[in-house]
Design a protein around this motif. Structure first.
Motif, short mmCIF file in Angstrom:
data_model
loop_
_atom_site.label_atom_id
_atom_site.label_comp_id
_atom_site.label_asym_id
_atom_site.label_seq_id
_atom_site.Cartn_x
_atom_site.Cartn_y
_atom_site.Cartn_z
N THR A 256 0.86 -1.18 0.00
CA THR A 256 0.00 0.00 0.00
C THR A 256 0.90 1.22 0.00
OG1 THR A 256 -1.72 -1.16 1.26
CG2 THR A 256 -1.84 1.24 1.20
N LEU A 257 0.65 2.16 -0.93
CA LEU A 257 1.52 3.31 -1.09
C LEU A 257 0.78 4.60 -0.73
CD1 LEU A 257 3.21 2.22 -4.42
CD2 LEU A 257 4.32 2.37 -2.18
N PRO A 258 1.53 5.68 -0.43
CA PRO A 258 0.89 6.96 -0.08
C PRO A 258 -0.04 7.45 -1.17
CG PRO A 258 3.22 6.99 0.51
CD PRO A 258 3.00 5.73 -0.27
N ALA A 259 -1.05 8.20 -0.74
CA ALA A 259 -2.06 8.79 -1.64
C ALA A 259 -2.90 7.74 -2.34
CB ALA A 259 -1.41 9.72 -2.66
N GLY A 260 -2.80 6.48 -1.91
CA GLY A 260 -3.60 5.42 -2.49
C GLY A 260 -3.21 5.03 -3.90
N ILE A 261 -2.01 5.43 -4.36
CA ILE A 261 -1.62 5.10 -5.72
C ILE A 261 -1.32 3.60 -5.85
CG2 ILE A 261 -0.74 7.43 -6.16
CD1 ILE A 261 2.09 6.30 -5.85
N LYS A 262 -1.59 3.06 -7.05
CA LYS A 262 -1.39 1.64 -7.32
C LYS A 262 -0.63 1.47 -8.63
CE LYS A 262 -5.68 0.53 -4.90
NZ LYS A 262 -7.04 -0.08 -4.99
N PRO A 263 0.63 1.85 -8.64
CA PRO A 263 1.39 1.82 -9.90
C PRO A 263 1.63 0.42 -10.45
CG PRO A 263 2.86 2.25 -8.06
CD PRO A 263 1.46 2.31 -7.52
N PHE A 264 1.52 -0.61 -9.59
CA PHE A 264 1.80 -1.98 -10.03
C PHE A 264 0.54 -2.73 -10.46
CE2 PHE A 264 4.80 -0.90 -6.52
CZ PHE A 264 5.92 -0.69 -7.31
N GLY A 265 -0.57 -2.03 -10.55
CA GLY A 265 -1.80 -2.69 -10.95
C GLY A 265 -2.26 -3.68 -9.91
N ARG A 266 -2.53 -4.92 -10.33
CA ARG A 266 -3.02 -5.95 -9.41
C ARG A 266 -1.89 -6.66 -8.68
NH1 ARG A 266 -7.84 -8.83 -13.03
NH2 ARG A 266 -9.15 -6.95 -13.25
N LEU A 267 -0.64 -6.38 -9.03
CA LEU A 267 0.49 -7.01 -8.34
C LEU A 267 0.60 -6.44 -6.93
CD1 LEU A 267 3.11 -6.81 -11.24
CD2 LEU A 267 1.56 -8.70 -10.70
N ARG A 268 0.76 -7.30 -5.93
CA ARG A 268 0.81 -6.82 -4.55
C ARG A 268 2.06 -7.31 -3.82
NH1 ARG A 268 -3.22 -4.36 -2.17
NH2 ARG A 268 -2.62 -5.18 -0.13
N SER A 269 2.28 -8.61 -3.76
CA SER A 269 3.35 -9.14 -2.92
C SER A 269 4.66 -9.22 -3.69
CB SER A 269 2.97 -10.53 -2.40
OG SER A 269 2.77 -11.42 -3.47
N GLY A 270 5.76 -9.29 -2.92
CA GLY A 270 7.08 -9.50 -3.51
C GLY A 270 7.69 -8.23 -4.08
N LEU A 271 8.76 -8.43 -4.82
CA LEU A 271 9.49 -7.34 -5.45
C LEU A 271 8.80 -6.97 -6.77
CD1 LEU A 271 11.97 -5.46 -5.63
CD2 LEU A 271 13.22 -7.36 -6.69
N LYS A 272 8.31 -5.78 -6.83
CA LYS A 272 7.53 -5.32 -8.00
C LYS A 272 8.24 -4.13 -8.65
CE LYS A 272 4.36 -4.53 -5.00
NZ LYS A 272 5.00 -5.16 -3.85
N LEU A 273 8.05 -4.00 -9.95
CA LEU A 273 8.57 -2.82 -10.61
C LEU A 273 7.64 -2.41 -11.74
CD1 LEU A 273 10.25 -3.35 -13.60
CD2 LEU A 273 11.59 -4.73 -12.04
N VAL A 274 7.61 -1.13 -12.00
CA VAL A 274 6.92 -0.59 -13.16
C VAL A 274 7.93 0.28 -13.91
CG1 VAL A 274 5.99 1.36 -11.82
CG2 VAL A 274 4.94 0.75 -14.00
N ALA A 275 7.99 0.08 -15.21
CA ALA A 275 8.91 0.84 -16.05
C ALA A 275 8.13 1.45 -17.19
CB ALA A 275 10.04 -0.04 -16.57
N LEU A 276 8.43 2.70 -17.50
CA LEU A 276 7.80 3.41 -18.60
C LEU A 276 8.84 3.67 -19.68
CD1 LEU A 276 5.68 3.95 -16.30
CD2 LEU A 276 5.36 6.21 -17.32
N ASP A 277 8.52 3.25 -20.90
CA ASP A 277 9.33 3.69 -22.03
C ASP A 277 9.02 5.18 -22.24
OD1 ASP A 277 9.98 1.02 -22.13
OD2 ASP A 277 8.56 0.57 -23.74
N GLN A 278 9.58 5.77 -23.26
CA GLN A 278 9.28 7.18 -23.52
C GLN A 278 7.89 7.26 -24.18
OE1 GLN A 278 12.90 8.10 -25.72
NE2 GLN A 278 13.72 9.19 -23.95
N ILE A 279 6.88 7.21 -23.33
CA ILE A 279 5.50 7.04 -23.79
C ILE A 279 4.97 8.30 -24.46
CG2 ILE A 279 4.99 5.29 -22.05
CD1 ILE A 279 3.66 7.45 -20.38
N THR A 280 3.90 8.11 -25.22
CA THR A 280 3.27 9.23 -25.93
C THR A 280 2.43 10.06 -24.96
OG1 THR A 280 1.26 7.97 -26.45
CG2 THR A 280 3.12 7.79 -27.99
#
Length: 345
Positions: A256-280
């Motif tokens: 659970t992260l501050p401000a209720g953000i959920k950058p990992f989607g439905r992933l919760r447990s363990g080591l998680k990462l989200v990476a953004l390419d140079q998106i549009t």
């Protein structure tokens, strides 16, 4: 603590004497008053100008290290006393320093840990469900009658130079995350802290990505290479932007992260990462929806990668941020540290 960890060579080292003194763990008899060690950081945001009550009971031992170099000695003394509870009075940076310096003392056999949220963001205590006004007495009461949550911190170790050193913490970021951290410091100066600072910084970042060019740090990101798992498989890249660059990297073991953000989607447990390419810019418009956990389909094709992995390597040409502090460019192994037991209300 008092000075930043900018180089791994500056990390405090655990001496053989400290390791010997750390061997005094004991079994607590039922009903026996717990033996408590407190690391108090007077420089933490919530502690400035406030005195800490040191007279709670004789079984509470207080240490006020002046800088990080004094932490191993303080923790070794606690270990020699056989503490049942380690209380960290400070913010996320203090937690990172204590875990980093304590790793060579406690190893896989840590006491229970309670954290008093006295920093500027306190992401860990948000995950633990600890209220902002949690006190030392609350932590002692919770040790006997509260709950327990287990978390494994992120374990970052350099590959090559300074091999063998490691840091433990809970939030790692790079690219636009580094830019966001600097913006967050400005938000702090304007009086925004905790979830408010996260919300303000996130909104500002989205606006920058919408209206700025690719030369803007928010959209340019950083040159980095990410390899996943023990097989070191290269992380996929969409066709958006330079494949040697990522606009943003964010990784955590928190659920659970501050401000209720959920950058990992439905992933919760363990080591998680989200990476953004140079998106549009069009994909940037989806970020508020994604952060609320309602991600549309086809994110990877749009350049947004949400992944869980036992470990990964990061080779980066820019600084990265670990629990609010900048660390140098280089090549690193990122994995999970020991399982820790945290006391909760």
């Amino acid at each position: 603590m008092a000075t930043p960890i900018y180089e791994f060579a500056q990390l405090p080292h655990v001496t053989p004497r400290a390791r010997v003194r750390a061997s005094a763990r004991r079994d607590r008899a039922p009903g026996e008053t717990p033996n408590v060690g407190v690391i108090y950081n007077p420089r933490s945001h919530g502690n400035q100008g406030a005195d800490f009550d040191c007279g709670i009971c004789p079984q509470v031992h207080i240490a006020k290290p002046g800088d990080r170099s004094q932490l191993p000695e303080a923790l070794a003394e606690f270990a020699a006393r056989g503490i049942d509870l380690l209380v960290i009075n400070g913010g996320d940076g203090t937690v990172r320093d204590v875990l980093t310096c304590g790793a060579g003392i406690f190893g896989e056999d840590w006491p229970a840990i309670a954290v008093l949220p006295k920093g500027k963001t306190n992401a860990l205590t948000v995950d633990l469900g600890v209220p902002a006004d949690w006190s030392m007495q609350n932590a002692l009461d919770a040790f006997e009658r509260g709950g327990r949550i287990h978390r494994r911190p992120i374990d970052v170790s350099p590959i090559g130079e300074h091999k063998g050193n490691r840091i433990l913490g809970f939030i790692l970021g790079a690219g636009a995350f580094t830019t966001a951290t600097r913006a967050g410091q400005s938000a702090h100066r304007l009086g925004a802290f905790n979830s408010m600072a996260v919300a303000v910084t996130t909104l500002w970042g989205v606006l920058q990505c919408l209206f700025a060019s690719r030369q803007n740090p928010w959209r340019r990101g950083a040159r980095m290479a990410i390899h996943l798992g023990t097989q070191l498989s290269p992380m996929a890249h969409s066709e958006h932007g330079d494949p040697q660059w990522r606009q943003l990297l964010f990784s955590s073991t928190l659920e659970t992260l501050p401000a209720g953000i959920k950058p990992f989607g439905r992933l919760r447990s363990g080591l998680k990462l989200v990476a953004l390419d140079q998106i549009t810019r069009r994909t940037t418009l989806l970020i508020p929806t994604i952060l609320r956990g309602r991600a549309p389909t086809g994110l990877r094709e749009r350049g947004i990668h949400q992944i869980t992995t036992p470990q990964f390597t990061l080779e980066i040409e820019d600084q990265f941020i670990f629990d609010g502090e900048a660390f140098p460019a280089g090549k690193y192994r990122v994995a999970q540290g020991p399982e820790l037991e945290f006391v909760t209300p």
